[in-house]
Design an enzyme around this catalytic site. Structure first.
Site, short mmCIF file in Angstrom:
data_model
loop_
_atom_site.label_atom_id
_atom_site.label_comp_id
_atom_site.label_asym_id
_atom_site.label_seq_id
_atom_site.Cartn_x
_atom_site.Cartn_y
_atom_site.Cartn_z
N ASP A 130 2.56 -67.98 53.23
CA ASP A 130 3.93 -68.07 52.75
C ASP A 130 4.68 -66.76 52.94
O ASP A 130 4.09 -65.72 53.27
CB ASP A 130 3.95 -68.42 51.25
N TYR A 132 -9.31 -65.42 50.55
CA TYR A 132 -8.12 -64.66 50.17
C TYR A 132 -8.50 -63.61 49.13
O TYR A 132 -9.46 -63.78 48.37
CB TYR A 132 -7.05 -65.58 49.58
#
Length: 266
Positions: A57, A115
């Protein structure tokens, strides 16, 4: 592209997401995909379309993004790294390149994605890392956060942690690793799964932060998971603290792995 001399390349890419409206190509706003495709197309002397392992994003960073593309161009290996970098801005960099078999796919060949979310946990904000870390001034109880995080391990329906606009057909994902630890004034959340729902990592982190500041009672994360209702979870954590750090592929592809820099506490 049906020519006989088509080659497939995989690239490792780092980027500072602060300057872009996410990975995916946009009509007007700047994107990382667009910048990389432009640079590759210059080197190839034909239009290049790339596929990535994970579409990050706006504001999300990466030290482990993997992409692939196909080309008929006959270039030195260094042209796809040093050459491409010469046409990229300083906040995007190709860090490795490897020719792969035609069946390699950056997204569908991936086994897991990892992540790392980094929180600067100190009373005063940082000027240097303002766009690279999430600042939380209240002291976080990392032991509580890590305890609650373990309830999310395994295969579950993660509806409580998906964005309302998530377009995935299934809310089920399999988290294989989720650890929270402190390194001086930094609190780090490491998470690995087969794949992630839209905003899933940031929604998990946002909820763990509420645990860390003792806003929620013990076993809240477990109850939240079972409720399957996003409205009960914590606020979405800011994108600036999130990094895509590693994508795992089958060993036979023999892809390089980007080295962590010191900020990643290896």
């Amino acid at each position: 592209m049906v020519a006989k001399n088509v080659k497939t390349f995989a690239l490792g890419v780092e980027y500072d997401g602060s300057y872009y409206h996410g990975w995916q190509r946009q009509k007007i706003l700047p994107s990382i995909q667009e910048e990389i495709e432009k640079a590759l197309s210059i080197i190839a002397n034909h239009k290049i379309d790339v596929v990535c392992a994970g579409r990050t994003d706006a504001g999300v960073h990466s030290i482990g993004q993997v992409i692939h593309f196909k080309t008929t161009a006959n270039r030195k290996k260094s042209s796809w790294s040093i050459g491409v970098n010469s046409y990229l801005s300083e906040n995007i960099s190709v860090v490795w390149v490897k020719e792969v078999t035609e069946n390699f796919h950056a997204r569908y060949s991936a086994i897991t994605r990892s992540y790392r979310y980094i929180i600067y946990n100190y009373s005063l904000r940082s000027a240097i890392f303002q766009t690279k870390l999430n600042h939380i001034y209240r002291k976080l109880n990392v032991d509580k956060m890590n305890f609650e995080a373990q309830f999310l391990l395994g295969e579950h329906d993660f509806t409580s942690f998906r964005a309302l606009g998530c377009q995935s057909h299934s809310p089920w994902r399999n988290i294989t690793k989720l650890n929270v630890f402190r390194f001086h004034n930094w609190v780090v959340v490491d998470i690995t799964a087969n794949s992630f729902l839209h905003h899933m990592v940031r929604n998990i982190v946002g909820s763990l932060i509420e645990v860390g500041i003792s806003k929620k009672k013990e076993y809240w994360i477990k109850d939240l998971l079972e409720k399957k209702d996003r409205s009960h979870a914590g606020a979405t954590a800011p994108a600036k603290g999130l990094y895509l750090v590693y994508v795992e592929y089958p060993l036979h592809f023999n892809l390089p792995r980007s080295a962590y820099t010191s900020i990643f506490f290896k």
